[in-house]
Design a protein around this motif. Structure first.
Motif, mmCIF file in Angstrom:
data_model
loop_
_atom_site.group_PDB
_atom_site.id
_atom_site.type_symbol
_atom_site.label_atom_id
_atom_site.label_comp_id
_atom_site.label_asym_id
_atom_site.label_seq_id
_atom_site.Cartn_x
_atom_site.Cartn_y
_atom_site.Cartn_z
ATOM 1 N N ILE A 6 19.595 11.225 58.143
ATOM 2 C CA ILE A 6 19.516 12.267 59.175
ATOM 3 C C ILE A 6 18.726 11.716 60.365
ATOM 4 O O ILE A 6 17.676 11.111 60.188
ATOM 5 C CB ILE A 6 18.822 13.536 58.638
ATOM 6 N N GLY A 7 19.242 11.948 61.576
ATOM 7 C CA GLY A 7 18.553 11.466 62.772
ATOM 8 C C GLY A 7 18.615 12.471 63.901
ATOM 9 O O GLY A 7 19.383 13.439 63.851
ATOM 10 N N ALA A 8 17.819 12.232 64.932
ATOM 11 C CA ALA A 8 17.722 13.160 66.075
ATOM 12 C C ALA A 8 18.815 12.868 67.094
ATOM 13 O O ALA A 8 18.549 12.442 68.221
ATOM 14 C CB ALA A 8 16.345 13.055 66.719
ATOM 15 N N GLY A 9 20.064 13.093 66.723
ATOM 16 C CA GLY A 9 21.170 12.924 67.646
ATOM 17 C C GLY A 9 21.778 11.536 67.616
ATOM 18 O O GLY A 9 21.247 10.599 67.008
ATOM 19 N N ALA A 10 22.920 11.409 68.301
ATOM 20 C CA ALA A 10 23.684 10.163 68.275
ATOM 21 C C ALA A 10 22.927 9.000 68.883
ATOM 22 O O ALA A 10 22.901 7.894 68.323
ATOM 23 C CB ALA A 10 25.015 10.363 69.001
ATOM 24 N N GLU A 11 22.281 9.212 70.053
ATOM 25 C CA GLU A 11 21.604 8.108 70.726
ATOM 26 C C GLU A 11 20.500 7.509 69.849
ATOM 27 O O GLU A 11 20.324 6.293 69.811
ATOM 28 C CB GLU A 11 21.018 8.566 72.065
ATOM 29 N N TYR A 12 19.792 8.362 69.135
ATOM 30 C CA TYR A 12 18.756 7.874 68.218
ATOM 31 C C TYR A 12 19.383 7.011 67.126
ATOM 32 O O TYR A 12 18.883 5.927 66.802
ATOM 33 C CB TYR A 12 18.003 9.051 67.597
ATOM 34 N N LEU A 13 20.486 7.478 66.568
ATOM 35 C CA LEU A 13 21.141 6.745 65.483
ATOM 36 C C LEU A 13 21.721 5.418 65.975
ATOM 37 O O LEU A 13 21.727 4.431 65.247
ATOM 38 C CB LEU A 13 22.224 7.607 64.849
ATOM 39 N N TYR A 14 22.211 5.384 67.235
ATOM 40 C CA TYR A 14 22.681 4.113 67.788
ATOM 41 C C TYR A 14 21.548 3.087 67.775
ATOM 42 O O TYR A 14 21.752 1.919 67.453
ATOM 43 C CB TYR A 14 23.172 4.292 69.227
ATOM 44 N N GLY A 15 20.349 3.544 68.146
ATOM 45 C CA GLY A 15 19.202 2.642 68.154
ATOM 46 C C GLY A 15 18.854 2.131 66.767
ATOM 47 O O GLY A 15 18.496 0.963 66.588
ATOM 48 N N VAL A 16 18.950 3.010 65.779
ATOM 49 C CA VAL A 16 18.698 2.602 64.392
ATOM 50 C C VAL A 16 19.716 1.549 63.948
ATOM 51 O O VAL A 16 19.371 0.561 63.287
ATOM 52 C CB VAL A 16 18.748 3.829 63.446
#
Length: 447
Positions: A167-177
């Motif tokens: 679970i992440g704080a939105g798509a942009e956060y997950l792209y960074g991960v």
């Protein structure tokens, strides 16, 4: 005594500015005593609180000094007169009003299930209590991870374990991960034309991007294979902004490329819930869970402010994720995760999706009916997602299309607005994004 005209709004701020200006210009001298709060309030016909607030601001910024039982005095200030700034509340609203916004990507606020969300909020508070204050594991709350797994199986035929859901704080956060998982030194292939935030997020996290062309049959497999990329970011079910659906042959070829080279495919399934005709398409993750990272968010289905997304990782990457992020807590509040988990588990989320699909079918049909009668307009629509494209045959350029639309109070973008690099056959094609369109707005159209 001062003779200031303070106007009707923000009187304390006006008084503060005028006294400050007099101090900086030298009109009020160093050491000069200011009127008492009550005397100045009576003189200016304002409340004592107004004067007190202005004096406190001047005092905090060092323009005046306070002496016990003596009052307020001008401090020694050696500064140039600052530029005047208008309070935020007074700044004019320059946002242009459109009758129809075909760029905005969020659902109308009236479609949000407020009553369900409120009821589940109360339920979570009663059921969880102090548990909501606890630290959440880095990959999210297990109840929500389990609910997402069950939902993916029902809606997309994806079979996975809650363990591999993050679970992440939105798509942009997950792209960074994803960049940190795969490596900042790796090359990411990104669709052209495409959603600008994808390439921006990868670049901001230190990765390099190669742009691969999207054609009638989806992303160009030849370009992907020649790119030397370690990862391919793709939206196979409904590419943005072209609307192209990647055919089975291309999907198989891309998966074989990933297997042969050890690369990964990021399957961005951003609006797969809204396939309005036919059954949902098979996900690439289902075909190759060991080389595909599946990613989606709740921005389209609930609201953009719902900064919550998720990805399903291959087992090998999940172990690396735990090694990198296991020490940290989840970036999404447990309270919101619990509410959403209850919404999915209780069937409310899928009922909400069905209502949205019914609504958008009506909006889509309303738009198509207005367009189909014009022989100068050629429609490209796959029945997936919440946008389609239209080629304007008699347009001289894209700017003419946008200018004519603006004259009708319609906001629209063209395919060329989403290009990262030049690409042929993208001219005179408008992107009709109707996810933010209301039925009321449609009924006001004069064509």
């Amino acid at each position: 005594m001062f003779t200031y005209n303070l106007g009707q709004k923000h009187k304390y701020y006006s008084l503060y500015k005028k006294i400050r200006s007099d101090i900086l210009s030298g009109k009020l001298k160093y050491g000069e005593r200011l009127p008492s709060k009550r005397a100045l309030a009576e003189n200016l016909s304002v409340s004592v609180i107004t004067v007190q607030t202005a004096y406190e601001q001047l005092l905090a910024e060092g323009y005046i000094q306070s002496k016990e039982r003596s009052g307020y005095f001008v401090a020694k200030v050696d500064l140039a007169l600052p530029e005047e700034h208008t309070p935020i509340e007074d700044m004019p609203n320059k946002k242009e009003e459109y009758l129809l916004d075909l760029v905005k990507g969020s659902a109308p606020y009236s479609l949000f299930p407020f009553s369900v969300w409120a009821r589940l909020t109360r339920k979570v508070l009663l059921d969880c209590g102090e548990h909501l204050l606890e630290r959440v594991p880095c990959d999210g709350d297990f109840q929500l991870k389990s609910a997402i797994c069950a939902y993916l199986y029902r809606s997309r035929g994806i079979l996975t374990s809650p363990k591999y859901v993050v679970i992440g704080a939105g798509a942009e956060y997950l792209y960074g991960v994803i960049v940190q998982l795969l490596g900042r030194d790796k090359l990411f292939a990104v669709e052209n034309p495409g959603y600008s935030k994808i390439a921006s997020a990868y670049s901001l996290n230190g990765a390099k991007c190669a742009f691969v062309s999207v054609k009638d049959s989806g992303v160009c497999c030849d370009e992907v294979e020649k790119s030397g990329a370690y990862a391919l970011h793709i939206s196979p079910s409904h590419q943005f902004p072209t609307g192209v659906v990647t055919p089975a042959a291309s999907r198989s070829r891309l998966i074989n490329w990933a297997k042969d080279t050890g690369a990964y495919i990021v399957e961005d399934d951003y609006d797969s819930e809204f396939r309005l005709t036919g059954k949902p398409l098979q996900s690439m993750y289902s075909l190759c869970p060991e080389r595909v990272i599946y990613l989606n968010t709740f921005s389209k289905t609930l609201a953009p402010s719902m900064r919550m997304g998720y990805m399903v990782l291959p087992p090998s990457l999940y172990e690396k994720y735990q090694a990198l992020f296991g020490y940290s807590a989840s970036v999404v509040p447990l309270f919101e995760q619990k509410i959403l988990a209850n919404m999915i588990d209780g069937g409310y989320f899928e009922r909400h999706i069905n209502r949205l699909k019914t609504y958008y079918k009506g909006v889509r049909e309303g738009l198509l009916q207005r367009i189909k009668g014009d022989k100068n307009l050629q429609i490209f629509d796959t029945g997936s997602g919440l946008h389609f494209t239209v080629r304007v045959k008699n347009a001289t350029c894209d700017e003419q299309i946008k200018s004519c639309a603006k004259a009708l109070k319609i906001r629209v973008k063209c395919l060329s607005d989403y290009l990262f690099a030049p690409l042929k056959n993208c001219e005179n094609i408008a992107v009709i994004n109707y996810s933010g369109v209301t039925v009321e707005a449609l009924n006001k159209l004069k064509f």
